[in-house]
Design a protein around this motif. Structure first.
Motif, PDB file in Angstrom:
ATOM      1  N   LEU A 169      -0.872   2.965  -1.477  1.00 45.88           N
ATOM      2  CA  LEU A 169      -1.341   2.831  -2.871  1.00 45.88           C
ATOM      3  C   LEU A 169      -0.577   1.759  -3.640  1.00 45.88           C
ATOM      4  N   LEU A 170       0.619   1.423  -3.151  1.00 44.63           N
ATOM      5  CA  LEU A 170       1.403   0.386  -3.824  1.00 44.63           C
ATOM      6  C   LEU A 170       0.803  -0.998  -3.628  1.00 44.63           C
ATOM      7  N   VAL A 171      -0.066  -1.133  -2.611  1.00 42.94           N
ATOM      8  CA  VAL A 171      -0.647  -2.461  -2.365  1.00 42.94           C
ATOM      9  C   VAL A 171      -2.173  -2.461  -2.349  1.00 42.94           C
ATOM     10  N   ALA A 172      -2.794  -1.279  -2.301  1.00 39.66           N
ATOM     11  CA  ALA A 172      -4.257  -1.255  -2.156  1.00 39.66           C
ATOM     12  C   ALA A 172      -4.870  -0.202  -3.068  1.00 39.66           C
TER      13      ALA A 172
ATOM     14  N   ALA B  51       7.001   3.072 -10.059  1.00 40.72           N
ATOM     15  CA  ALA B  51       5.946   2.636  -9.130  1.00 40.72           C
ATOM     16  C   ALA B  51       4.549   3.015  -9.616  1.00 40.72           C
ATOM     17  N   LEU B  53       3.456   6.137  -9.389  1.00 43.39           N
ATOM     18  CA  LEU B  53       3.020   7.275  -8.582  1.00 43.39           C
ATOM     19  C   LEU B  53       3.147   8.582  -9.371  1.00 43.39           C
ATOM     20  N   PRO B  78      -0.670   1.417  -9.350  1.00 41.53           N
ATOM     21  CA  PRO B  78       0.468   1.014  -8.519  1.00 41.53           C
ATOM     22  C   PRO B  78       0.242  -0.292  -7.755  1.00 41.53           C
ATOM     23  N   HIS B  79      -0.977  -0.465  -7.211  1.00 40.26           N
ATOM     24  CA  HIS B  79      -1.161  -1.633  -6.334  1.00 40.26           C
ATOM     25  C   HIS B  79      -1.256  -2.942  -7.107  1.00 40.26           C
ATOM     26  N   ILE B  83       5.085  -4.523  -6.662  1.00 35.68           N
ATOM     27  CA  ILE B  83       6.382  -3.973  -6.265  1.00 35.68           C
ATOM     28  C   ILE B  83       6.389  -3.633  -4.783  1.00 35.68           C
ATOM     29  N   PHE B 104      -2.131  -5.256   6.929  1.00 33.79           N
ATOM     30  CA  PHE B 104      -2.866  -4.417   5.964  1.00 33.79           C
ATOM     31  C   PHE B 104      -2.361  -4.668   4.542  1.00 33.79           C
ATOM     32  N   VAL B 105      -1.036  -4.748   4.398  1.00 32.12           N
ATOM     33  CA  VAL B 105      -0.454  -4.992   3.067  1.00 32.12           C
ATOM     34  C   VAL B 105      -0.918  -6.345   2.541  1.00 32.12           C
ATOM     35  N   SER B 108      -4.520  -6.451   1.525  1.00 32.42           N
ATOM     36  CA  SER B 108      -4.768  -5.715   0.292  1.00 32.42           C
ATOM     37  C   SER B 108      -4.207  -6.461  -0.916  1.00 32.42           C
ATOM     38  N   ALA B 109      -2.984  -6.966  -0.766  1.00 31.32           N
ATOM     39  CA  ALA B 109      -2.306  -7.573  -1.916  1.00 31.32           C
ATOM     40  C   ALA B 109      -2.720  -9.025  -2.124  1.00 31.32           C
ATOM     41  N   HIS B 158       4.617  -9.064   1.158  1.00 29.45           N
ATOM     42  CA  HIS B 158       3.798  -9.714   0.132  1.00 29.45           C
ATOM     43  C   HIS B 158       4.652 -10.327  -0.970  1.00 29.45           C
TER      44      HIS B 158
END
Lengths: 523, 220
Positions: A169-172, B51, B53, B78-79, B83, B104-105, B108-109, B158
């Motif tokens: 969730l921190l990146v997507a 974050a 969360l 968060p995304h 961070i 994947f990161v 996404s980022a 990232h």
């Protein structure tokens, strides 16, 4: 020196072997004893056999797909959607798996008959051809079995460590986390439950029998009960047993990294607060179709309380005897499951996998095969013949069918109990029996109750084995209903099936209240 | 100069009692802060609030000059906060290899960046955390130290301007912990990110951060 623990374990193992395994061995070796080797060849090469195989696989495969789609979605909602009174909702959604499949099939027949509301609403030409069709069998079995993947998916979702999703969730965004992290982590559990649903659909006898579908289980029954051809029954048994073994192996292999690795996650991962209306709609629809519609249809068909009273008056003694037999079977099963489930939970990983595969395979064996095997084994002169002539053979049939699933349930409960609590008792000087009584049983009481109730409910609705082995004068209630269908008024049959369903719901309610109120619920 | 992270009067209730209140903090770009405190004082919760969360009961969170949380409202998910996070239990995805996790990161980022560039970033990150050549391994095929490095790689691939670390070395032995501290310093030198490091060990706090803030029950 034989210890008390060794003696108890050996006795339980001997019971499992004699009741669950021996009938199958006798059944499979029957053609060899009489020199009918051609039976084995025909099991694989016979064109009729291949046709049966295709039909059985088509129905069971479709059931697995439909039930997994419904159950997987509902399981995910149960785990993640903000649903109030979640335990009650879960119990309600589980009702279809506990209603005897013959009652569901009867409800389907009534619901799609010429005079039914559905036929008037959608049209006779659309609804009526579905009544006795493969589609009908698929729908009924999917309704009966969707709770299996539902519970498996919910448990798997809860086991996902929330940090795995949080890290993503921190990146997507949540949707991408769901497809790339959550679903791949769930996949082994979903696939395993689909396989289990497949073999359970393959082993059902009541639905294809009532909806006139020619599959392995109905053919086994015909071969033995109508044609008295045990070698043909053995030939038909081979592909079913082979499939049960393969599927059990696949389930255990797929689940290896999922079943044991972790306890339920301490935090909930991705939440979906916005899907509450969708979740409520889904729950209402699935509960309505799975439990409300069958019970309502049977109720409408029974027409009056008078019909139910009449059914009770006519079959009251059969209900009483069936309740006693199911209770005895559930109690014996729970005792054996305590010993063997504990042993399985405390065995090495590889041994545990093989034990699980064997237990799943035994549970997947169709009731009709067990029935034929029990007749071959017990219908002999001497003491076994005496047992065969009494209602004890029905209890043995229930044990043969449901002991494996009870062992699996109890072993899952024991695995959640820290082994160090037992080791601490042993270091304090407690023997095995004392440790079991004062340390293990209090911690797994919930699992034992669940195992007892599930075996009781399944045994009370069992027809596949008991239709073959039931001695004259001791016909179990569901078998009695099944045999009355052809020559009794529909409202009477509907009332009988409704009574059985209500007994099951009552048993479930009592167990739920006990589990909810139990002050020492550790498992 | 814009702060990498600013916390304004953060308050959090838990189970009907106040976990902490009026937590105010400013971390400069490229700076490092260690949060120390006893177990249960709320260090991890504070990091999770940063974050996105978890929600605070009051107070604002600012990241790189942008308000991302305002009282109980998450303004930026968060995304989109830019961070990196190293979890205490690492939280490596068991169904992905190290390389797949990093890809994947990046997908996404930074979806607009080419695959070739993704590949280059993955290789460079693995090299910087000293696990080059292990990109095709699954987490269970790595040693404890390698898993730790893989978690760092995932958090940094990232190139986030802010890295949050939740007791990342607590499960490591003395030598490995020392080694990882050195790696963290090297990575900060290479990427210039700011760090917020949570630990209960004051000696470790002074070794990894320029500033140490003690969090006590009820607030700092």
């Amino acid at each position: 020196m034989i210890t008390g623990r060794g003696l108890v374990f050996a006795s339980a193992m001997a019971m499992l072997a004699a009741i669950c395994v021996a009938p199958l061995v006798v059944l499979l070796t029957a053609p060899a004893w009489v020199g009918r080797w051609d039976a084995y060849r025909s099991a694989i090469l016979d064109a009729r056999q291949i046709g049966l195989l295709v039909n059985s696989l088509r129905i069971a495969g479709s059931v697995a797909v439909v039930a997994t789609a419904i159950g997987g979605f509902m399981g995910f909602l149960l785990a993640r959607a903000p649903i109030r009174a979640r335990n009650v909702v879960r119990l309600g959604l589980c009702v279809p798996v506990l209603i005897p499949t013959y009652a569901l099939a009867l409800a389907w027949i009534f619901a799609t008959s010429l005079e039914s509301f559905a036929a008037r609403l959608v049209g006779l030409d659309v609804i009526v051809p579905l009544t006795y069709s493969p589609v009908g069998a698929i729908i009924v079995l999917a309704i009966a079995l969707y709770p299996v993947p539902m519970l498996a998916t919910e448990a798997a979702v809860r086991r996902i460590e929330s940090r795995l999703e949080e890290a993503a969730l921190l990146v997507a965004p949540a949707a991408r986390v769901l497809t790339r992290i959550t679903l791949p982590l769930l996949w082994p559990a979903i696939a395993s439950s689909a396989l289990l649903t497949f073999v359970l659909a393959l082993s059902d006898y009541a639905v294809p029998n009532l909806l006139r579908q020619r599959v392995f289980t109905t053919e086994v029954f015909t071969a033995f009960a109508a044609l008295y051809d045990s070698t043909r029954a053995a030939a038909l048994a081979l592909p079913l047993l082979a499939m049960a073994l393969v599927v059990a192996y696949l389930i255990v292999r797929r689940s290896a990294g999922v079943v044991d690795v972790s306890r339920p996650s301490s935090r909930i991962g991705i939440g979906f607060p916005g899907i509450r209306p969708l979740a409520l709609t889904a729950v209402v629809c699935v509960f309505g179709i799975g439990a409300g519609l069958p019970v309502g249809t049977l109720g409408i068909e029974a027409r009056s309380l008078g019909a139910i009273r009449e059914a009770l008056a006519r079959s009251g003694s059969a209900i009483g005897e069936s309740l006693v037999l199911a209770s005895v079977a559930a109690t014996i099963t729970a005792a054996v499951a305590l010993v063997l489930g504990h042993r399985r939970a405390r065995s090495t990983r590889s041994l545990a996998h093989w034990a699980d595969a064997a237990l799943i395979a035994l549970f997947a064996v169709p009731g009709t095969l067990i029935g034929v095997g029990l007749i071959e084994l017990w219908n002999r002169p001497g003491l076994s013949g005496v047992v065969y002539g009494t209602s004890a053979i029905i209890v043995i049939a229930y044990l043969a069918r449901f002991m494996p699933v009870a062992i699996l349930i109890v072993s899952a409960g024991v695995r959640r109990v820290s082994q160090s609590t037992e080791e601490a008792a042993a270091l304090s000087g407690a023997g095995w029996i004392r440790t079991m009584r004062h340390i293990v049983i209090p911690q797994i009481a919930g699992s034992l109750v669940v195992a007892w109730v599930i075996v009781f409910v399944l045994a009370f609705g069992e027809v596949g084995a008991s239709v073959l082995v039931a001695p004259a004068g001791h016909t179990p209630y569901p078998v009695q209903v099944l045999t009355l269908i052809a020559n009794t008024r529909p409202e009477h049959v509907a009332a009988l099936a409704l009574v059985q369903t209500l007994v099951v719901v009552c048993a479930l309610s009592v167990a739920s209240v006990y589990l909810a109120l139990s002050p020492r619920r550790h498992d | 100069m814009t702060s990498a992270l600013r916390l304004d009067a953060i308050r959090k209730m838990q189970g009907g009692r106040e976990l902490f209140s009026d937590v105010t903090l400013d971390v400069a770009a490229g700076g490092s802060v260690a949060l120390v405190g006893a177990s249960g004082v709320g260090k991890t919760t504070l990091l999770r609030i940063v974050a996105g969360l978890e929600r605070p009961d009051a107070g604002d969170v600012w990241i790189a000059g942008r308000r991302v949380t305002q009282s109980r409202s998450i303004l930026v998910p968060p995304h989109q906060r830019g961070i990196g996070f190293v979890f205490q239990d690492l939280a490596l995805w068991p169904h992905m290899t190290v390389g797949q996790s990093l890809t994947f990161v990046l997908e996404s980022a930074a979806p607009a960046v080419s695959r070739l560039e993704h590949r280059r970033l993955v290789d460079e990150t693995l090299r910087l955390v000293h696990i080059d050549g292990l990109g095709d391994r699954y987490p269970h095929q790595l040693s404890g130290g390698e898993q730790q490095r893989a978690a760092f790689a995932r958090a940094l691939v990232h190139r986030p301007p802010l890295l949050l670390l939740d007791e990342p070395f607590s499960s490591l032995d003395f030598d490995l912990r020392h080694e990882m501290r050195t790696t963290l310093r090297e990575l900060r030198g290479a990427f210039g990110f700011a760090t917020v490091f949570v630990t209960h060990d004051r000696e470790e706090a002074s070794a990894v951060a320029a500033r140490t803030i003690a969090l006590t029950f009820g607030g700092p």
